[in-house]
Structures are given as structure tokens and as C-alpha cells.
Motif scaffolding. Structure first.
Motif, PDB file in Angstrom:
ATOM      1  N   UNK A  48     -10.333   3.572  -8.939  1.00  0.00           N
ATOM      2  CA  UNK A  48      -9.939   2.909  -7.694  1.00  0.00           C
ATOM      3  C   UNK A  48     -11.171   2.383  -6.979  1.00  0.00           C
ATOM      4  N   UNK A  49     -11.074   1.139  -6.524  1.00  0.00           N
ATOM      5  CA  UNK A  49     -12.154   0.542  -5.726  1.00  0.00           C
ATOM      6  C   UNK A  49     -11.580   0.100  -4.391  1.00  0.00           C
ATOM      7  N   UNK A  50     -12.282   0.401  -3.326  1.00  0.00           N
ATOM      8  CA  UNK A  50     -11.897  -0.046  -1.990  1.00  0.00           C
ATOM      9  C   UNK A  50     -12.898  -1.092  -1.552  1.00  0.00           C
ATOM     10  N   UNK A  51     -12.424  -2.327  -1.465  1.00  0.00           N
ATOM     11  CA  UNK A  51     -13.284  -3.456  -1.131  1.00  0.00           C
ATOM     12  C   UNK A  51     -13.356  -3.645   0.379  1.00  0.00           C
ATOM     13  N   UNK A  52     -14.398  -4.334   0.885  1.00  0.00           N
ATOM     14  CA  UNK A  52     -14.581  -4.427   2.339  1.00  0.00           C
ATOM     15  C   UNK A  52     -13.714  -5.471   3.029  1.00  0.00           C
ATOM     16  N   UNK A  53     -13.077  -6.351   2.262  1.00  0.00           N
ATOM     17  CA  UNK A  53     -12.249  -7.401   2.861  1.00  0.00           C
ATOM     18  C   UNK A  53     -11.082  -7.739   1.963  1.00  0.00           C
ATOM     19  N   UNK A  54     -10.391  -8.809   2.283  1.00  0.00           N
ATOM     20  CA  UNK A  54      -9.243  -9.233   1.491  1.00  0.00           C
ATOM     21  C   UNK A  54      -9.660  -9.501   0.049  1.00  0.00           C
ATOM     22  N   UNK A  55      -8.861  -8.998  -0.883  1.00  0.00           N
ATOM     23  CA  UNK A  55      -9.150  -9.195  -2.302  1.00  0.00           C
ATOM     24  C   UNK A  55      -8.734 -10.607  -2.700  1.00  0.00           C
ATOM     25  N   UNK A  56      -9.689 -11.384  -3.187  1.00  0.00           N
ATOM     26  CA  UNK A  56      -9.434 -12.765  -3.583  1.00  0.00           C
ATOM     27  C   UNK A  56      -9.036 -12.872  -5.049  1.00  0.00           C
ATOM     28  N   UNK A  57      -9.601 -11.971  -5.870  1.00  0.00           N
ATOM     29  CA  UNK A  57      -9.331 -12.029  -7.311  1.00  0.00           C
ATOM     30  C   UNK A  57      -9.616 -10.670  -7.924  1.00  0.00           C
ATOM     31  N   UNK A  58      -8.760 -10.237  -8.870  1.00  0.00           N
ATOM     32  CA  UNK A  58      -8.965  -8.956  -9.540  1.00  0.00           C
ATOM     33  C   UNK A  58      -8.036  -8.866 -10.749  1.00  0.00           C
ATOM     34  N   UNK A  59      -8.438  -8.073 -11.738  1.00  0.00           N
ATOM     35  CA  UNK A  59      -7.563  -7.793 -12.873  1.00  0.00           C
ATOM     36  C   UNK A  59      -6.979  -6.389 -12.783  1.00  0.00           C
ATOM     37  N   UNK A  60      -6.975  -5.817 -11.578  1.00  0.00           N
ATOM     38  CA  UNK A  60      -6.461  -4.454 -11.380  1.00  0.00           C
ATOM     39  C   UNK A  60      -4.949  -4.410 -11.592  1.00  0.00           C
ATOM     40  N   UNK A  61      -4.462  -3.216 -11.906  1.00  0.00           N
ATOM     41  CA  UNK A  61      -3.023  -3.016 -12.072  1.00  0.00           C
ATOM     42  C   UNK A  61      -2.305  -2.973 -10.722  1.00  0.00           C
TER      43      UNK A  61
END
Length: 272
Positions: free
Chosen positions: A168-181
């Protein structure tokens, strides 16, 4: 670095305890802030069967791991307690992307075994507008598993039933792109690593405005400071020009309505 033998008791797998039908759940977490710092954590949860199997051979892998980690300057450990006897959590913090790479490489190397390498180091890139996180994870057994006396096909099947890995990763802002489930609205992304697969992990998020970002922006050429200075001078100069023109117009109007000195003299003469 965490002694590799301690991790082997837990991660190197399972394969030494697979025949017992044990369960091991591993969770890796990384939290990133807008300036490239953050925190890294690992949580390992064993079921009662695994603990009983370890006890039968005179081992306490969670306690051994806790003792080892407490000797390290960069990591903190939360030992198993009465409420959660099979859980241990390791945490550390990093100040910048380079430190995250170093710590996660140490972790990946410590977790690695001839039979499996579950993690790859994290790489973090912070630019003017985005934060990009990349890494890797996998639960693919190598041919070395046969050295433990377990057939490869049998080990693969037992691994699928015995080991769970979530990152799990917690990013600092809105996620723009990811291959996460899983991607949630709070900047959190989660990958569920299935036994038998290796995956690249990545997430790109919008970088929030932080004090450090503001300072960097002001210092960068031409920089926001230059833009603000131009705006201030332009607005201020325009205001002064308008004020001067209004003042001149008022003076002209006053002169137009004011009687001349000779006219005032003639007016007094007529009255006398």
C-alpha cells in the motif's frame, strides 16, 4: 541491515513450514509527502499453526526478529502483544527520495532468499507538479525450493494457499495514474500480489503546495517572485498614473471655474 537469517525465519518461507499448512500475511506500506519525505512500514502476521510449528522446533521467529530490529538505528519495532500475539510491525522514516531508496533496498535485500525475492527497492521522483513512486513485488518461487525437499509444483500450490502479500502506498495528492488494484479518493493505492506473479508497482500523484515547493518556485528562474514583482509594479504604476491624471483633471476644472484676477478687479470697480 536487518540480519537476513531473521527474515528467513518468516519470509524465506514459508517453504520450510508450508507442509504444515501455515498462514503468513505480509503488508508493506509507504507514505509519501509532497516534499519527498515520508514513512516505510512492514507488518507480518502469523497464524497459530505457524507459531505452534515454530514452537515445536524451539523457535520464536517474531521475537528473534524484534530483538534484531531493535538494534538498528533506523527502524522501530512493535512487538506482538496479548491482543495480537502473531503480529509484528516495523517502521522507519525517510527525509528524501534517496533515503527511501536506501532503506527499501536494505529491506528488499533482507527479505530476499534463494527461494523467493518478494520486494524491489522503491524509487521516488518529485518534480514541480507531480510525485512519482515506482517499485516492484513478487511471489515467484525459484528452482532453489527443491533443495528444501519440496517438489516445485507442490511448493507453488502450497504457497498460493499459505502466503498473502499486500503493498500500500499513500500519495500526497490526487492520484493521476497507477496500475494498483485499488485506488481510493484519499490518495491511497493498494496492490495485491498473487503467488506466482511478479509485478511492477507505480503511482503518479499531483504534488500539493507545500512550504518547500513555494520556496523552490520562488527561487527558480524566472520564478514566481519575478512574476509577482512585475504584477506589483504594473498595478502600482497604473494606480499612480490614474491618480496623477485625476489630479490634473481636477486642477484644470478648478482653473476653468475660478475667475481671473483682472476680472475680479473690474467687478470691484463697477461696484464702487
Amino acid at each position: 541491515m536487518i540480519p537476513r537469517t531473521c527474515w528467513m525465519l518468516l519470509i524465506a518461507l514459508p517453504v520450510t513450514l508450508l507442509v504444515s499448512g501455515c498462514q503468513l500475511r505480509a503488508g508493506v506500506g509507504v507514505r509519501v509527502d509532497g516534499d519527498g519525505g515520508g514513512a516505510l512500514s512492514v507488518t507480518l502476521v502469523t497464524d497459530s499453526e505457524l507459531r505452534e510449528a515454530a514452537t515445536r522446533v524451539g523457535a520464536d521467529p517474531l521475537a528473534t526478529l524484534a530483538d534484531a530490529v531493535e538494534q538498528l538505528p533506523d527502524w522501530d519495532v512493535r512487538r506482538p502483544g496479548a491482543a495480537s500475539p502473531g503480529r509484528i510491525t516495523l517502521t522507519t522514516t525517510f527525509a528524501d527520495p534517496d533515503e527511501l531508496t536506501r532503506l527499501s533496498r536494505e529491506l528488499a535485500d533482507a527479505l530476499a532468499a534463494p527461494e523467493v525475492r518478494p520486494l524491489q527497492p522503491w524509487r521516488l521522483v518529485v518534480d514541480a507538479s507531480t510525485v512519482e513512486l515506482r517499485g516492484g513485488a513478487g511471489l515467484v518461487l525459484t528452482s532453489a525450493v527443491t533443495d528444501l525437499g519440496v517438489a516445485r509444483a507442490r511448493a507453488d500450490a502450497l504457497l498460493a494457499d499459505s502466503v498473502q502479500l499486500r503493498v500500500t502506498a499513500t500519495m500526497p495528492g490526487d492520484v493521476l495514474e497507477s496500475n494498483a488494484d485499488e485506488v481510493t479518493g484519499d490518495g491511497r493505492v493498494t496492490w495485491v500480489i498473487a503467488p506466482g506473479e511478479t509485478r511492477e508497482l507505480y503511482a503518479i500523484a499531483r504534488r500539493p503546495w507545500t512550504l518547500e515547493r513555494v520556496i523552490d518556485t520562488l527561487a527558480a528562474p524566472p520564478g514566481l517572485a519575478s512574476v509577482l514583482l512585475v504584477l506589483v509594479l504594473g498595478v502600482g504604476g497604473g494606480w499612480l498614473l490614474v491618480r496623477r491624471r485625476r489630479s490634473r483633471a481636477g486642477d484644470g476644472a478648478a482653473q476653468a471655474f475660478a475667475p481671473s484676477r483682472s476680472a475680479r478687479i473690474r467687478a470691484r470697480s463697477l461696484r464702487t
